[in-house]
Design a protein around this motif. Structure first.
Motif, PDB file in Angstrom:
ATOM      1  N   GLY A 150     -37.401  48.939  39.395  1.00 51.60           N
ATOM      2  CA  GLY A 150     -35.849  49.553  39.025  1.00 51.60           C
ATOM      3  C   GLY A 150     -35.220  50.555  39.598  1.00 51.60           C
ATOM      4  O   GLY A 150     -34.760  50.907  39.765  1.00 51.60           O
ATOM      5  N   GLN A 151     -36.565  51.649  39.788  1.00 50.62           N
ATOM      6  CA  GLN A 151     -36.201  52.576  40.174  1.00 50.62           C
ATOM      7  C   GLN A 151     -35.550  53.007  41.363  1.00 50.62           C
ATOM      8  O   GLN A 151     -35.647  52.350  42.181  1.00 50.62           O
ATOM      9  CB  GLN A 151     -37.177  54.028  39.694  1.00 50.62           C
ATOM     10  N   THR A 152     -34.999  53.589  41.938  1.00 53.09           N
ATOM     11  CA  THR A 152     -34.708  54.296  43.277  1.00 53.09           C
ATOM     12  C   THR A 152     -35.041  55.815  43.416  1.00 53.09           C
ATOM     13  O   THR A 152     -34.720  57.291  42.283  1.00 53.09           O
ATOM     14  CB  THR A 152     -32.894  54.351  43.621  1.00 53.09           C
ATOM     15  N   VAL A 153     -36.126  55.945  44.600  1.00 53.80           N
ATOM     16  CA  VAL A 153     -36.722  56.736  45.251  1.00 53.80           C
ATOM     17  C   VAL A 153     -36.303  57.079  46.321  1.00 53.80           C
ATOM     18  O   VAL A 153     -35.903  56.639  47.047  1.00 53.80           O
ATOM     19  CB  VAL A 153     -38.096  56.214  45.144  1.00 53.80           C
ATOM     20  N   GLY A 154     -36.935  58.124  46.932  1.00 53.20           N
ATOM     21  CA  GLY A 154     -37.262  58.957  48.024  1.00 53.20           C
ATOM     22  C   GLY A 154     -37.905  58.558  49.269  1.00 53.20           C
ATOM     23  O   GLY A 154     -38.951  57.531  48.786  1.00 53.20           O
ATOM     24  N   VAL A 155     -37.711  58.758  50.657  1.00 52.42           N
ATOM     25  CA  VAL A 155     -38.715  57.683  51.005  1.00 52.42           C
ATOM     26  C   VAL A 155     -40.216  58.496  51.100  1.00 52.42           C
ATOM     27  O   VAL A 155     -41.229  57.488  52.114  1.00 52.42           O
ATOM     28  CB  VAL A 155     -37.843  58.175  52.619  1.00 52.42           C
ATOM     29  N   GLY A 156     -40.749  59.285  50.690  1.00 53.38           N
ATOM     30  CA  GLY A 156     -41.888  59.996  50.674  1.00 53.38           C
ATOM     31  C   GLY A 156     -42.784  59.123  49.032  1.00 53.38           C
ATOM     32  O   GLY A 156     -44.269  59.259  49.135  1.00 53.38           O
ATOM     33  N   HIS A 281     -44.540  68.026  51.033  1.00 51.79           N
ATOM     34  CA  HIS A 281     -44.483  67.837  49.214  1.00 51.79           C
ATOM     35  C   HIS A 281     -43.141  66.733  48.749  1.00 51.79           C
ATOM     36  O   HIS A 281     -42.320  66.472  49.872  1.00 51.79           O
ATOM     37  CB  HIS A 281     -43.975  69.189  48.867  1.00 51.79           C
ATOM     38  N   VAL A 282     -43.869  66.566  48.203  1.00 50.21           N
ATOM     39  CA  VAL A 282     -43.227  64.965  47.256  1.00 50.21           C
ATOM     40  C   VAL A 282     -42.590  65.419  46.391  1.00 50.21           C
ATOM     41  O   VAL A 282     -42.672  65.843  45.406  1.00 50.21           O
ATOM     42  CB  VAL A 282     -44.122  63.540  47.540  1.00 50.21           C
ATOM     43  N   VAL A 283     -41.127  64.853  46.120  1.00 51.10           N
ATOM     44  CA  VAL A 283     -40.431  65.383  45.052  1.00 51.10           C
ATOM     45  C   VAL A 283     -40.504  64.545  44.321  1.00 51.10           C
ATOM     46  O   VAL A 283     -40.713  63.591  44.122  1.00 51.10           O
ATOM     47  CB  VAL A 283     -38.831  65.636  44.776  1.00 51.10           C
ATOM     48  N   THR A 284     -40.775  65.068  42.320  1.00 53.71           N
ATOM     49  CA  THR A 284     -41.711  64.722  41.680  1.00 53.71           C
ATOM     50  C   THR A 284     -40.964  64.490  40.391  1.00 53.71           C
ATOM     51  O   THR A 284     -40.520  63.751  39.258  1.00 53.71           O
ATOM     52  CB  THR A 284     -42.941  64.989  40.998  1.00 53.71           C
ATOM     53  N   GLU A 285     -40.211  65.173  39.914  1.00 49.65           N
ATOM     54  CA  GLU A 285     -39.306  66.301  39.180  1.00 49.65           C
ATOM     55  C   GLU A 285     -38.373  66.475  39.313  1.00 49.65           C
ATOM     56  O   GLU A 285     -38.370  67.649  39.675  1.00 49.65           O
ATOM     57  CB  GLU A 285     -40.068  66.257  37.843  1.00 49.65           C
ATOM     58  N   LEU A 286     -37.231  66.508  37.943  1.00 49.52           N
ATOM     59  CA  LEU A 286     -35.888  67.143  38.770  1.00 49.52           C
ATOM     60  C   LEU A 286     -35.738  67.818  37.328  1.00 49.52           C
ATOM     61  O   LEU A 286     -35.414  67.699  35.742  1.00 49.52           O
ATOM     62  CB  LEU A 286     -34.857  66.400  38.899  1.00 49.52           C
ATOM     63  N   ASN A 287     -36.049  69.369  36.602  1.00 52.54           N
ATOM     64  CA  ASN A 287     -35.133  69.752  35.278  1.00 52.54           C
ATOM     65  C   ASN A 287     -34.335  71.246  35.408  1.00 52.54           C
ATOM     66  O   ASN A 287     -34.696  72.302  36.801  1.00 52.54           O
ATOM     67  CB  ASN A 287     -36.507  70.604  34.984  1.00 52.54           C
ATOM     68  N   ARG A 288     -33.463  70.404  34.884  1.00 54.79           N
ATOM     69  CA  ARG A 288     -32.277  72.067  35.099  1.00 54.79           C
ATOM     70  C   ARG A 288     -32.028  73.085  34.527  1.00 54.79           C
ATOM     71  O   ARG A 288     -31.721  73.898  35.744  1.00 54.79           O
ATOM     72  CB  ARG A 288     -31.043  71.303  34.432  1.00 54.79           C
ATOM     73  N   ASP A 289     -33.040  72.966  32.957  1.00 54.95           N
ATOM     74  CA  ASP A 289     -33.447  74.393  33.117  1.00 54.95           C
ATOM     75  C   ASP A 289     -35.187  74.328  33.004  1.00 54.95           C
ATOM     76  O   ASP A 289     -35.745  73.252  32.471  1.00 54.95           O
ATOM     77  CB  ASP A 289     -32.487  74.694  31.639  1.00 54.95           C
ATOM     78  N   ARG A 290     -35.862  75.016  33.328  1.00 58.04           N
ATOM     79  CA  ARG A 290     -37.587  75.443  33.022  1.00 58.04           C
ATOM     80  C   ARG A 290     -38.056  76.260  32.629  1.00 58.04           C
ATOM     81  O   ARG A 290     -37.595  77.431  33.613  1.00 58.04           O
ATOM     82  CB  ARG A 290     -37.859  74.661  33.848  1.00 58.04           C
ATOM     83  N   ILE A 291     -39.160  76.635  32.370  1.00 61.23           N
ATOM     84  CA  ILE A 291     -39.930  78.128  31.900  1.00 61.23           C
ATOM     85  C   ILE A 291     -40.005  77.717  32.107  1.00 61.23           C
ATOM     86  O   ILE A 291     -41.279  76.973  32.428  1.00 61.23           O
ATOM     87  CB  ILE A 291     -40.474  77.561  30.546  1.00 61.23           C
ATOM     88  N   MET A 292     -40.754  78.738  33.791  1.00 59.08           N
ATOM     89  CA  MET A 292     -41.411  79.082  34.648  1.00 59.08           C
ATOM     90  C   MET A 292     -43.082  80.408  34.138  1.00 59.08           C
ATOM     91  O   MET A 292     -42.650  80.884  34.189  1.00 59.08           O
ATOM     92  CB  MET A 292     -41.306  79.984  36.128  1.00 59.08           C
ATOM     93  N   ASP A 293     -44.347  79.180  33.937  1.00 55.32           N
ATOM     94  CA  ASP A 293     -45.682  79.897  32.957  1.00 55.32           C
ATOM     95  C   ASP A 293     -46.658  79.803  33.953  1.00 55.32           C
ATOM     96  O   ASP A 293     -46.721  78.678  34.606  1.00 55.32           O
ATOM     97  CB  ASP A 293     -45.316  79.013  31.820  1.00 55.32           C
ATOM     98  N   LYS A 359     -33.582  63.186  44.385  1.00 57.96           N
ATOM     99  CA  LYS A 359     -34.086  62.680  43.917  1.00 57.96           C
ATOM    100  C   LYS A 359     -35.471  62.091  43.830  1.00 57.96           C
ATOM    101  O   LYS A 359     -36.299  63.180  44.876  1.00 57.96           O
ATOM    102  CB  LYS A 359     -33.682  61.101  44.574  1.00 57.96           C
ATOM    103  N   PRO A 360     -36.113  61.704  43.247  1.00 59.09           N
ATOM    104  CA  PRO A 360     -37.825  61.792  42.632  1.00 59.09           C
ATOM    105  C   PRO A 360     -38.303  61.251  44.435  1.00 59.09           C
ATOM    106  O   PRO A 360     -37.513  60.107  44.444  1.00 59.09           O
ATOM    107  CB  PRO A 360     -38.548  61.099  41.888  1.00 59.09           C
ATOM    108  N   GLY A 361     -39.120  61.668  45.462  1.00 59.82           N
ATOM    109  CA  GLY A 361     -39.828  60.819  46.714  1.00 59.82           C
ATOM    110  C   GLY A 361     -38.825  60.926  47.235  1.00 59.82           C
ATOM    111  O   GLY A 361     -39.647  61.069  48.352  1.00 59.82           O
ATOM    112  N   ASP A 362     -38.229  62.349  47.736  1.00 59.71           N
ATOM    113  CA  ASP A 362     -37.505  62.951  48.426  1.00 59.71           C
ATOM    114  C   ASP A 362     -38.583  63.839  48.766  1.00 59.71           C
ATOM    115  O   ASP A 362     -39.433  64.446  47.920  1.00 59.71           O
ATOM    116  CB  ASP A 362     -36.902  64.031  48.404  1.00 59.71           C
ATOM    117  N   VAL A 363     -38.467  64.400  49.862  1.00 53.65           N
ATOM    118  CA  VAL A 363     -39.681  64.933  50.679  1.00 53.65           C
ATOM    119  C   VAL A 363     -39.090  66.769  51.485  1.00 53.65           C
ATOM    120  O   VAL A 363     -38.189  66.784  52.083  1.00 53.65           O
ATOM    121  CB  VAL A 363     -40.290  64.695  51.824  1.00 53.65           C
ATOM    122  N   VAL A 364     -39.776  68.073  50.560  1.00 57.62           N
ATOM    123  CA  VAL A 364     -40.210  68.487  51.907  1.00 57.62           C
ATOM    124  C   VAL A 364     -40.787  69.666  52.389  1.00 57.62           C
ATOM    125  O   VAL A 364     -41.756  69.513  51.517  1.00 57.62           O
ATOM    126  CB  VAL A 364     -39.320  70.042  50.203  1.00 57.62           C
TER     127      VAL A 364
END
Length: 398
Positions: A150-156, A281-293, A359-364
């Motif tokens: 049921g998920q919608t993903v990008g072309v990558g 690169h394929v987008v796998t995750e989106l975080n509105r706020d995140r700690i870069m460690d 969205k997940p699956g988009d490409v950069v």
């Protein structure tokens, strides 16, 4: 003369009687000697006493010199197993064979008895029986699958199948992973390891299509005592084509919606010490706020190059710490030089727009970086960095 006539007449009667008797007798003899019909012969493909049989093996029945009259299957307790003979010969069955199919698949580690009856041309019956036992696996395996149903993903986004046990017989498993899409593609499976296989076309998926994976793995022998636990089916949608190009030499990121260039952002990529990886690169995750460690990719936080920094609008590109994210501290360098630890730095406003667009699956696609090409060492999805010929060679099937 009267005596001669009488003799002739008598001879004629004898001759007539002889001819009449031969005709009647010959016809009766032929009827009495007509051969009986040959008895029907039944051949059951699963031999009596067979063990370690797959619970999905076709129960084929072949009849010579007759017609199949009926088939019953019972389990070890004598209970009838619901099922029926297919109206047409099943695909893959021997010529002339019919296949009895259960309403639900047979169980593992269970005894079954097949009894088939047939009749010949004289309506005389024949019966054949076979008792066999299905395999009792040492281990059952159900793979994880992405994208989710049921998920919608990008072309990558490739289809990814993860097994909890190494797969010894990759060809057997791969042959039961069937992909269909509303727009057909030339997609092929590639085994990235003994426990992970991905599917992708030669180029990105067509946009706005539906894709289904039928993983019919119940009753499939994975090898080394591992068998498929159940069948799974996953359907997902491929949405609009979002492919962005981040050029580390020009310090710009061009964002495309389909074939239309919708934004050109000044950016900062990875600096000389921590260059960004080249490639799709394929987008796998989106975080509105995140700690870069920095410790998540091996650099201690308290080391000279370590950091632990909160960021906004983080769009993950790989497992090696590469994101597109807001970096207000590097706005002065964005569009001019590369100063990040491998990420694509944008202003907060631009990062927020890109976050909402993605969205997940988009490409950069990152290009002209001093760094190497994205690879297995970077984890996650590096599928598009593998040349198509090499990708095809990763299939277990010819």
């Amino acid at each position: 003369m009267r005596r001669a006539a009488a003799v002739i007449a008598t001879g004629a009667l004898v001759l007539l009687a002889g001819c009449s008797g031969e005709d009647a007798g010959g016809s009766g003899d032929r009827e009495a000697l007509a051969p009986a019909a040959a008895p029907a012969v039944i051949d059951l493909a699963v031999a009596h006493g067979a063990a370690d049989v797959s619970p999905v093996v076709p129960l084929e029945i072949s009849v010579t010199d007759g017609q199949l009259a009926g088939v019953t299957v019972t389990d070890g307790a004598g209970a009838a197993v619901p099922g029926a003979v297919a109206d047409e010969q099943a695909a893959g069955a021997d010529d002339g064979a019919q296949v009895w199919t259960p309403e639900t698949a047979l169980a593992y580690g269970t005894s079954y008895t097949v009894t088939a009856t047939a009749t010949n041309e004289d309506a005389e019956g024949t019966t054949a029986t076979s008792t066999f036992t299905t395999v009792a696996p040492e281990t059952l395996s159900t793979p994880g699958i992405g994208p989710l149903d049921g998920q919608t993903v990008g072309v990558g986004m490739p289809i990814r199948v993860y097994f909890d046990e190494p797969v010894a017989d990759k060809a057997a498993v791969e042959s039961h992973l069937q992909v269909t899409s509303t727009t057909p593609t030339d997609g092929v499976w590639n085994w990235l390891s003994d426990s992970e296989v991905h599917f992708r076309p030669s180029t990105y998926w067509p946009e706005n299509i539906e894709v289904t994976l039928d993983a019919d793995l119940y009753g499939v022998d994975f090898g080394d005592g591992v068998w498929g636990e159940k069948n799974r089916s996953v359907s997902f949608s491929v949405g609009e084509r979002h492919v962005s190009v981040a050029d580390a030499a020009s310090h710009t990121m061009e964002v495309y919606d389909g074939d239309e260039l919708v934004r050109t952002f000044p950016m900062s990529a990875g600096g000389p010490e921590f260059p960004s990886r080249n490639g799709a690169h394929v987008v796998t995750e989106l975080n509105r706020d995140r700690i870069m460690d920095s410790s998540t990719y091996g650099t201690p936080v308290d080391s000279p190059n370590g950091y632990r920094t909160p960021v906004e609008f983080a769009v993950r590109l790989s497992d090696n710490g590469e994101f597109v994210h807001a970096a207000p501290w590097s706005v002065a360098q964005q569009g001019r030089e590369n100063v990040s630890h491998g990420c694509i730095n944008l202003s907060t406003e631009r990062a927020a727009w890109f976050f909402d667009f993605s969205k997940p699956g988009d490409v950069v696609e990152i290009e002209n970086s001093l760094g190497p090409t994205l690879s297995a060492a970077d984890g996650a999805i590096y599928d598009w960095a593998i040349p198509w010929e090499d990708w095809q060679a990763g299939s277990a099937l010819e």
